[in-house]
Design a protein around this motif. Structure first.
Motif, PDB file in Angstrom:
ATOM      1  N   VAL A 214       0.775  -1.211  -0.097  1.00 61.06           N
ATOM      2  CA  VAL A 214       0.035   0.045   0.001  1.00 61.06           C
ATOM      3  C   VAL A 214       0.867   1.297   0.129  1.00 61.06           C
ATOM      4  CG1 VAL A 214      -1.663   1.390   1.330  1.00 61.06           C
ATOM      5  CG2 VAL A 214      -2.039  -1.073   1.163  1.00 61.06           C
ATOM      6  N   ILE A 215       1.875   1.130   0.780  1.00 55.30           N
ATOM      7  CA  ILE A 215       2.813   2.532   1.027  1.00 55.30           C
ATOM      8  C   ILE A 215       3.537   2.622  -0.340  1.00 55.30           C
ATOM      9  CG2 ILE A 215       4.667   3.358   2.055  1.00 55.30           C
ATOM     10  CD1 ILE A 215       3.665   2.042   4.631  1.00 55.30           C
ATOM     11  N   SER A 216       4.112   1.550  -0.986  1.00 56.96           N
ATOM     12  CA  SER A 216       4.931   1.826  -2.256  1.00 56.96           C
ATOM     13  C   SER A 216       4.101   2.052  -3.298  1.00 56.96           C
ATOM     14  CB  SER A 216       5.501   0.211  -2.568  1.00 56.96           C
ATOM     15  OG  SER A 216       4.766  -0.674  -2.807  1.00 56.96           O
ATOM     16  N   SER A 217       2.773   1.575  -3.223  1.00 57.43           N
ATOM     17  CA  SER A 217       2.016   2.016  -4.310  1.00 57.43           C
ATOM     18  C   SER A 217       1.628   3.542  -4.441  1.00 57.43           C
ATOM     19  CB  SER A 217       0.659   1.050  -4.657  1.00 57.43           C
ATOM     20  OG  SER A 217       0.036   1.029  -3.158  1.00 57.43           O
ATOM     21  N   THR A 218       1.347   4.003  -3.127  1.00 58.19           N
ATOM     22  CA  THR A 218       0.940   5.563  -2.717  1.00 58.19           C
ATOM     23  C   THR A 218       2.114   6.053  -3.354  1.00 58.19           C
ATOM     24  OG1 THR A 218      -0.375   4.628  -0.815  1.00 58.19           O
ATOM     25  CG2 THR A 218       0.403   7.209  -0.995  1.00 58.19           C
ATOM     26  N   GLU A 219       3.373   5.638  -2.935  1.00 58.87           N
ATOM     27  CA  GLU A 219       4.555   6.693  -3.502  1.00 58.87           C
ATOM     28  C   GLU A 219       4.599   6.720  -4.878  1.00 58.87           C
ATOM     29  OE1 GLU A 219       7.625   5.598   0.208  1.00 58.87           O
ATOM     30  OE2 GLU A 219       7.483   4.297  -1.642  1.00 58.87           O
ATOM     31  N   ALA A 220       4.293   5.672  -5.523  1.00 52.94           N
ATOM     32  CA  ALA A 220       4.183   5.300  -7.023  1.00 52.94           C
ATOM     33  C   ALA A 220       2.850   6.326  -7.790  1.00 52.94           C
ATOM     34  CB  ALA A 220       3.950   3.983  -7.559  1.00 52.94           C
ATOM     35  N   ALA A 225       2.766  12.028 -12.489  1.00 54.27           N
ATOM     36  CA  ALA A 225       2.150  13.335 -12.543  1.00 54.27           C
ATOM     37  C   ALA A 225       0.655  13.377 -12.953  1.00 54.27           C
ATOM     38  CB  ALA A 225       3.018  14.214 -13.589  1.00 54.27           C
ATOM     39  N   GLU A 226       0.405  12.312 -13.943  1.00 47.57           N
ATOM     40  CA  GLU A 226      -1.004  12.263 -14.449  1.00 47.57           C
ATOM     41  C   GLU A 226      -1.924  11.857 -13.390  1.00 47.57           C
ATOM     42  OE1 GLU A 226      -1.390  11.661 -19.041  1.00 47.57           O
ATOM     43  OE2 GLU A 226       0.131  10.135 -18.094  1.00 47.57           O
ATOM     44  N   MET A 227      -1.505  10.584 -12.650  1.00 48.39           N
ATOM     45  CA  MET A 227      -2.455   9.951 -11.525  1.00 48.39           C
ATOM     46  C   MET A 227      -2.507  10.932 -10.541  1.00 48.39           C
ATOM     47  SD  MET A 227      -1.101   6.137 -11.626  1.00 48.39           S
ATOM     48  CE  MET A 227      -2.578   5.663 -10.760  1.00 48.39           C
ATOM     49  N   SER A 228      -1.312  11.820  -9.958  1.00 51.44           N
ATOM     50  CA  SER A 228      -1.581  12.597  -8.897  1.00 51.44           C
ATOM     51  C   SER A 228      -2.793  13.836  -9.039  1.00 51.44           C
ATOM     52  CB  SER A 228      -0.040  13.305  -8.615  1.00 51.44           C
ATOM     53  OG  SER A 228      -0.149  14.340  -7.593  1.00 51.44           O
ATOM     54  N   VAL A 270      -3.862  24.106   0.226  1.00 42.79           N
ATOM     55  CA  VAL A 270      -2.391  23.713   0.203  1.00 42.79           C
ATOM     56  C   VAL A 270      -2.115  23.178  -1.468  1.00 42.79           C
ATOM     57  CG1 VAL A 270      -2.096  22.927   2.570  1.00 42.79           C
ATOM     58  CG2 VAL A 270      -2.936  21.195   0.670  1.00 42.79           C
ATOM     59  N   SER A 271      -0.694  23.296  -1.695  1.00 40.85           N
ATOM     60  CA  SER A 271      -0.296  22.792  -2.871  1.00 40.85           C
ATOM     61  C   SER A 271      -0.558  21.145  -3.338  1.00 40.85           C
ATOM     62  CB  SER A 271       1.195  22.967  -3.336  1.00 40.85           C
ATOM     63  OG  SER A 271       1.876  22.224  -2.402  1.00 40.85           O
ATOM     64  N   HIS A 272      -0.648  20.819  -4.542  1.00 40.83           N
ATOM     65  CA  HIS A 272      -0.790  19.252  -4.832  1.00 40.83           C
ATOM     66  C   HIS A 272       0.408  18.530  -4.085  1.00 40.83           C
ATOM     67  CE1 HIS A 272      -3.586  19.314  -8.557  1.00 40.83           C
ATOM     68  NE2 HIS A 272      -4.176  20.013  -7.380  1.00 40.83           N
ATOM     69  N   ASP A 273       1.677  19.078  -4.114  1.00 39.52           N
ATOM     70  CA  ASP A 273       2.705  18.405  -3.485  1.00 39.52           C
ATOM     71  C   ASP A 273       2.421  18.129  -2.127  1.00 39.52           C
ATOM     72  OD1 ASP A 273       5.530  17.162  -3.638  1.00 39.52           O
ATOM     73  OD2 ASP A 273       5.804  18.963  -2.227  1.00 39.52           O
ATOM     74  N   SER A 274       1.896  19.187  -1.413  1.00 38.09           N
ATOM     75  CA  SER A 274       1.885  18.976   0.083  1.00 38.09           C
ATOM     76  C   SER A 274       0.786  18.277   0.439  1.00 38.09           C
ATOM     77  CB  SER A 274       1.342  20.757   0.508  1.00 38.09           C
ATOM     78  OG  SER A 274       2.403  21.407   0.534  1.00 38.09           O
ATOM     79  N   GLN A 277       2.167  14.744   0.116  1.00 41.11           N
ATOM     80  CA  GLN A 277       2.993  14.305   1.353  1.00 41.11           C
ATOM     81  C   GLN A 277       1.983  14.081   2.389  1.00 41.11           C
ATOM     82  OE1 GLN A 277       5.967  13.423   0.887  1.00 41.11           O
ATOM     83  NE2 GLN A 277       5.483  13.539  -1.191  1.00 41.11           N
ATOM     84  N   PHE A 278       0.841  14.878   2.748  1.00 42.60           N
ATOM     85  CA  PHE A 278      -0.096  14.591   3.845  1.00 42.60           C
ATOM     86  C   PHE A 278      -0.738  13.045   3.735  1.00 42.60           C
ATOM     87  CE2 PHE A 278      -4.269  14.582   5.333  1.00 42.60           C
ATOM     88  CZ  PHE A 278      -4.140  14.839   6.602  1.00 42.60           C
ATOM     89  N   TRP A 279      -0.956  12.854   2.288  1.00 46.53           N
ATOM     90  CA  TRP A 279      -1.710  11.565   2.096  1.00 46.53           C
ATOM     91  C   TRP A 279      -0.401  10.415   2.405  1.00 46.53           C
ATOM     92  CZ3 TRP A 279      -1.985   9.198  -3.391  1.00 46.53           C
ATOM     93  CH2 TRP A 279      -2.772   8.066  -3.344  1.00 46.53           C
TER      94      TRP A 279
END
Length: 393
Positions: A214-220, A225-228, A270-274, A277-279
């Motif tokens: 779950v963690i590694s797939s969240t990181e992926a 960029a498109e999925m995020s 907040v920005s998408h990046d923030s 990282q919270f997620w």
């Protein structure tokens, strides 16, 4: 003439500035719904007072709209006929690169279908479901034929308006009894969904492997960029935006402490990046760390849309039964989202697909849905819902 000392002037000026600042904070809090959690037009369909006078067909559709669904995208449309209700997929609400195979959309529609059938029985109707009744129109998901029957109100139907996704921490000191997991299994796997299976992942080793995946797939997902982008566009951080769209993910539905949710509403978006990282932090420190166990729903053929809809019905029944038993549940579909992304891009190495196959560890079974389960530490709030007139065609 009365003269004011410099010290007195500064004290008065400071008090005035404090009053203005405090007033500004109060205005911001009111404007962003800090004192209006779960209120407003976006939450009316959760209220029995607001829906008690609905006709039988409208009550069935109202119950359907309260179903579990991906990113609270609410991908459904309904047409009421004289003796039936037709359900369609609203393809404009697809999650894009997060759901390229429509797996999650079809499961959400299955969840809505289950709520509709349960409510029809409670209103004294027999139902017969025909899946994908028009082969030339794949957005036409199901037709529910209605006939007079006996009133059958079940415990699952009675908690439809109480079922919510719980993204907060679970009680790690309270173990899940095997007999309770068996009850959830038996309730979920109705005879009409024989193609769907449920696997409990309860050992420490299985939980460790699942959590790491779950963690590694969240990181992926965050790194894509498109999925995020396709994931973040469903977040509703502004109160007016939330009430206007009446969909998406909100701060109140995240399961955090009241003061954290209040602070989040009052601060600028907040920005998408923030947000990413919270997620990721929540996934690692809360979702995985406090999971009592994981449930994995599987089907023989991931490409079969009917099986995907039926799997959604199974998930809805499991979640409703969990609500009856005082349990919390939370979908963790990141591994499946990455597997689907691999299939869509024709990634021959399929690292996430292979890891899911190892997790399933059963020949002829494909993972379609993953969730965590446990006893909640706090209560959670409902998600916004679109008005009934907006889902009728």
């Amino acid at each position: 003439m009365v003269r004011t000392s410099r010290r007195e002037f500064l004290k008065k000026a400071g008090a005035s500035l404090l009053a203005v600042s405090f007033g500004g904070l109060i205005w911001r809090a009111v404007d962003q719904g800090v004192f209006s959690t779960g209120k407003g037009p976006a939450y009316e369909l959760w209220s029995e007072d607001e829906t008690s006078t609905l006709s039988d067909p409208m009550a069935m559709i109202q119950a359907a709209t309260l179903a579990s669904n991906p990113h609270n995208s609410q991908p459904w449309l309904f047409r009421v006929r004289e003796t039936s209700i037709e359900m369609y997929a609203d393809t404009t609400r697809n999650l894009g690169t997060m759901d390229p195979l429509l797996r999650e959309m079809h499961m959400g529609l299955g969840c809505a279908l289950e709520n509709m059938v349960l409510t029809a029985a409670a209103r004294g109707y027999r139902t017969e479901i025909r899946y994908f009744p028009k082969s030339s129109d794949r957005s036409y998901i199901a037709r529910v034929d209605l006939a007079p029957g006996t009133i059958e109100s079940s415990p699952l139907q009675q908690v439809i308006s109480q079922r919510h996704t719980h993204r907060g921490a679970y009680d790690t000191e309270q173990a899940l009894r095997p007999e309770l997991l068996q009850q959830l299994h038996d309730t979920g796997l109705d005879k009409s969904e024989r193609s769907v299976n449920l696997i409990w992942l309860t050992t420490e080793e299985a939980k460790r492997r699942t959590g790491e995946l779950v963690i590694s797939s969240t990181e992926a997902i965050i790194a894509d960029a498109e999925m995020s982008h396709d994931s973040n566009r469903w977040f509703r951080g502004d109160w007016d935006d939330l009430q206007a769209h009446r969909d998406g993910l909100t701060l109140d539905a995240q399961g955090g402490a009241a003061w954290i949710r209040a602070a989040g509403k009052m601060l600028p978006n907040v920005s998408h990046d923030s947000a990413n990282q919270f997620w990721l932090k929540s996934t690692r420190q809360t979702h995985v760390h406090t999971a009592g166990a994981y449930g994995l729903i599987t089907v023989p053929d991931l490409k079969n849309p009917e099986d995907r809809v039926k799997a959604g019905r199974v998930w809805q029944r499991i979640h409703l039964k969990g609500t009856v038993e005082g349990l919390a549940m939370h979908p963790l579909n990141q591994p499946m989202e990455m597997r689907d992304r691999e299939l869509h891009l024709h990634n021959l190495t399929r690292p996430f697909g292979q890891q899911l196959e190892q997790l399933t560890d059963q020949a002829g079974e494909e993972a379609i849905f993953l969730f965590r389960i446990g006893y909640p530490m706090t209560s959670v709030h409902p998600s916004p819902r679109r008005a009934l007139e907006d889902v009728l065609i």
